[in-house]
Structures are given as structure tokens and as C-alpha cells.
Design an enzyme around this catalytic site. Sequence first.
Site, short mmCIF file in Angstrom:
data_model
loop_
_atom_site.label_atom_id
_atom_site.label_comp_id
_atom_site.label_asym_id
_atom_site.label_seq_id
_atom_site.Cartn_x
_atom_site.Cartn_y
_atom_site.Cartn_z
CB SER A 25 -0.85 -0.04 1.27
OG SER A 25 -2.01 0.72 1.15
CE1 TYR A 187 -3.80 14.65 3.06
CE2 TYR A 187 -4.15 12.34 2.56
CZ TYR A 187 -3.57 13.32 3.34
OH TYR A 187 -2.76 12.98 4.40
C1 LIG Z 1 3.52 5.42 7.28
C2 LIG Z 1 2.20 5.41 6.54
C3 LIG Z 1 2.04 6.26 5.45
C4 LIG Z 1 0.85 6.22 4.69
N1 LIG Z 1 0.75 6.98 3.55
C5 LIG Z 1 -0.31 6.80 2.73
C6 LIG Z 1 -0.31 7.37 1.43
O1 LIG Z 1 0.66 7.96 0.94
N2 LIG Z 1 -1.44 7.21 0.69
C7 LIG Z 1 -2.51 6.48 1.14
O2 LIG Z 1 -3.53 6.38 0.46
N3 LIG Z 1 -2.49 5.89 2.35
C8 LIG Z 1 -1.41 6.00 3.13
N4 LIG Z 1 -1.35 5.34 4.31
C9 LIG Z 1 -2.45 4.43 4.66
C10 LIG Z 1 -2.12 3.00 4.23
O3 LIG Z 1 -1.88 2.91 2.84
C11 LIG Z 1 -3.23 2.01 4.65
O4 LIG Z 1 -4.42 2.35 3.97
C12 LIG Z 1 -3.49 2.04 6.14
O5 LIG Z 1 -2.28 2.10 6.89
C13 LIG Z 1 -4.26 0.79 6.59
O6 LIG Z 1 -3.57 -0.38 6.23
P1 LIG Z 1 -2.67 -1.24 7.28
O7 LIG Z 1 -3.57 -1.63 8.41
O8 LIG Z 1 -2.17 -2.41 6.49
O9 LIG Z 1 -1.57 -0.35 7.78
C14 LIG Z 1 -0.20 5.37 5.09
C15 LIG Z 1 -0.03 4.55 6.21
C16 LIG Z 1 1.15 4.54 6.90
C17 LIG Z 1 1.31 3.59 8.06
#
Ligand SMILES: Cc1cc2nc3c(=O)[nH]c(=O)nc-3n(C[C@H](O)[C@H](O)[C@H](O)COP(=O)(O)O)c2cc1C
Length: 400
Positions: A25, A187
Site C-alpha cells: 500500500s 485530501y
Molecule cells: C507510514 C504510513 C504512510 C501512509 N501513507 C499513505 C499514502 O501515501 N497514501 C494512502 O492512500 N495511504 C497512506 N497510508 C495508509 C495505508 O496505505 C493504509 O491504507 C493504512 O495504513 C491501513 O492499512 P494497514 O492496516 O495495512 O496499515 C499510510 C499509512 C502509513 C502507516
Amino acid sequence: MTQVPSLFAPFQLGGLRLENRIVVSPMCQYSGVDGVVQPWHRMHLGGLALSGAGLVIAEASAVSRDGRITHECLGLYSDAQTEALASLLAEIRSYSSAALGIQLGHAGRRASARSIFARSKGEALPPDEGAWQTIAPSALPVSTDWPVPRAMTEEDIAQLIDDFTAAARRAGQAGIDLIEVHAAHGYLLHQFLSPLSNHRQDLWGGDQAGRNRLLVTIMERLRALWPREKALGVRMTSTDWHPDGLTMDDAVALALQLNAIGVDYVVMSAGNLSPDVRIPPATPGHQVPFAARIRRETGLATMAVGQILNGPQADSIIRAGDADLVAIARGMLDDPRWGWHAAAALGVDIDYPPQYIRARPNNWTGHAVLRPQTPAVTTSRQADRPASGLWDRPDTAAPR
Ligand SMILES: Cc1cc2nc3c(=O)[nH]c(=O)nc-3n(C[C@H](O)[C@H](O)[C@H](O)COP(=O)(O)O)c2cc1C
């Protein structure tokens, strides 16, 4: 013949063939300089391209300077940014077969923020730290402690559409396989979609069709220029978690529009439009039902995201038909070999780079000690190659 677990079945995403259903992601690293990728990004994305995922999506990258969330965010609006990205992608492709995507976005009223290193919960930049005037559909701030954005004019909107198309062209020049447009997490494009943040009464607001118009117009323009043999998607919001905000019914209507114009997939996220809403606690797979409903009711390929923690859970999501792909964020930071461990847990043999082949489950008895519950992996790939003497040896105690 044994059946390949659903998580490791290849998938045709638009024109792009993915080796499996695992996606890294997009994750902002707040480590760019003038929007340009740095050594940190080479390490971060380069390492995750060896995670076993079939697709790695680079972080939200702004289509214009003022569209960055922070001074440290990446951008795709200058030659220097495009060239540095191209060189990074070429380097990764020399050792990884993962498809490489990028997320394009504009932060709107959530731009001009402090980087995550300097804040705990999200905070606007003070003027003495280089704050800039933000823009939004309406002059409504994120919350009372954020500056009031300027409501966008027709010229601003035309410029934004041009900025998205220019950034998409740059992505193509850099060698990107997939573009994901960021229309979630509060956003700019989410601000246009939601009735909470879009109070316009012109073509770009009012009813649902008006609020959806900007995203739909941008996606039409990108579809016209982005090659069919690549892939194009949108990160959407499933719900604003607010009684007057976006709901899953709105998401279904938007996904149907996106499907009609040839968008290849959507990834279903939620929340973050404003800090004033109460979001239910996140539990494993908490956003999967959103992806499942979109997949069922629109026929669009969907990606599920949010607390997808391990291979068996991810495999069950794909097997149940709740999503076509699973995106993993924090799990990949915690375990940059997430895909290897998912494969081992599901009894699948995947390619390792030759430099690391001695860590393959069947080459290393330490694996059975660390992951005793993991079934034996039937090897059919590298172990069948003629032993090189260095790489494909059974485990030995002697380090080399
Ligand atoms: C360090 C970090 C940076 C993130 N940056 C973005 C991003 O650039 N764009 C986005 O759509 N989501 C971003 N997210 C959200 C993740 O892509 C994801 O949707 C969210 O963390 C839930 O998934 P997970 O439980 O696997 O972490 C970010 C998450 C983390 C932890």
C-alpha cells in the site's frame, strides 16, 4: 496437482499481469527534498520490491508544489522528480519482477502541514515554517485549528485537471506501471466528493453528480492518455463516518461511474475528512466489507486495505471473493518479507533473489524453528535448478 492458494494466483489488473494478489500500500515517508526521491526511498521501495508482493505502490505524490501535504512529500511535477523516479524504478527492475505503481494526489485544505516527524496528530504549519495558502472546494477549514483554505476558482480547477494529466505523463516517462489517484483520507478530491467539505453550488458541487464531477473528469482525462496495457485505479472513501457525510451508497454510485469510464480498480478506504468524527476502532480486516460490496454491486476489481495481517487472513479474503487484491501497509513495515512468510504459511514456493536463497524455508532449518506452525513448502522453483554450489545447498551449520 495441488491448487495454488487464491492469494498466489496471478491477476490481470487492467492490462497489467500481477504475479499474485499482494500489494504494498502507498505509504508517505516524509523524506523527499523538493519532492524528489532520496536514498531513503531507494532503500524503502527497493526493499519492499523484494517482499514477495506482486505490486508495490509508491507513496502519495503531489501533482503540484502546493498540493504536497508537507515540505517533505514527494511530487511529480518537475523534471528532476521524474528523472530521479525513473532511475529508482530502473534500479528496482534490475532485481525485482514486482509491478511498480504510484499514487497521485493533491492535499487541498490538508496541505501545508507539519511532517509526521514533527507532529503527533496532524497539524498545520505555522507561518514561520514556510506555510502556504491552501485551496479547497469551499472555504471550510479541516477544523477550527486549521487555516481557512481559499475556495477554488474555475481557473484553479482547470489547472488542477491539467496538473493531474501532466503528472500522469511524467509517471509514464518514468516507467510506472500503475497510477492510483488519491480520492480518500480527506485530501482534495475527497473534499470535492463529500457534502461536508463541498458547499459549492456550481458545476463542481451541489448534488452528488456535481460533487463527483471533478474526480470523474480527471479519471476520464487519465484514461484517455494512460496506456491500456498498464493499470489505472482510485483510492476511494467508503464512509465519512458522519451522519451528513459520504456513505457506501455514494461509493457504489461513484464506483459505477468509474467503471463506466474504464477505471481498472478501486481500493476502499475510509475516514479522515475531519478530526471531529468518531471512527469505530479498527479491527483486523475492518474495511474488507466495503471492498466486498463494491466488487459485488459494480463488477469493478477491488483492493481491500486495513489491518490485513497475515497470509491465511489475506488468502481467505481473496478466496471468499471479497476483493481481488489486498494492500498491506504497516504489516510491510513490520515485516518487509511479508509475502515470503505468507507464501510459507500457505505452503507456496515463491522465487527468492539468488543472493537470499539460503533463507528459503527448505534451505534453512532455522525457518522451522522460527515458524514451527508453517507447513513444509513443496519446492518446484530454485531448488530444481542445478545447484550452484553456493546458493542451492541444503542447510549446513557452517556459515559462508
Ligand atoms: C507510514 C504510513 C504512510 C501512509 N501513507 C499513505 C499514502 O501515501 N497514501 C494512502 O492512500 N495511504 C497512506 N497510508 C495508509 C495505508 O496505505 C493504509 O491504507 C493504512 O495504513 C491501513 O492499512 P494497514 O492496516 O495495512 O496499515 C499510510 C499509512 C502509513 C502507516
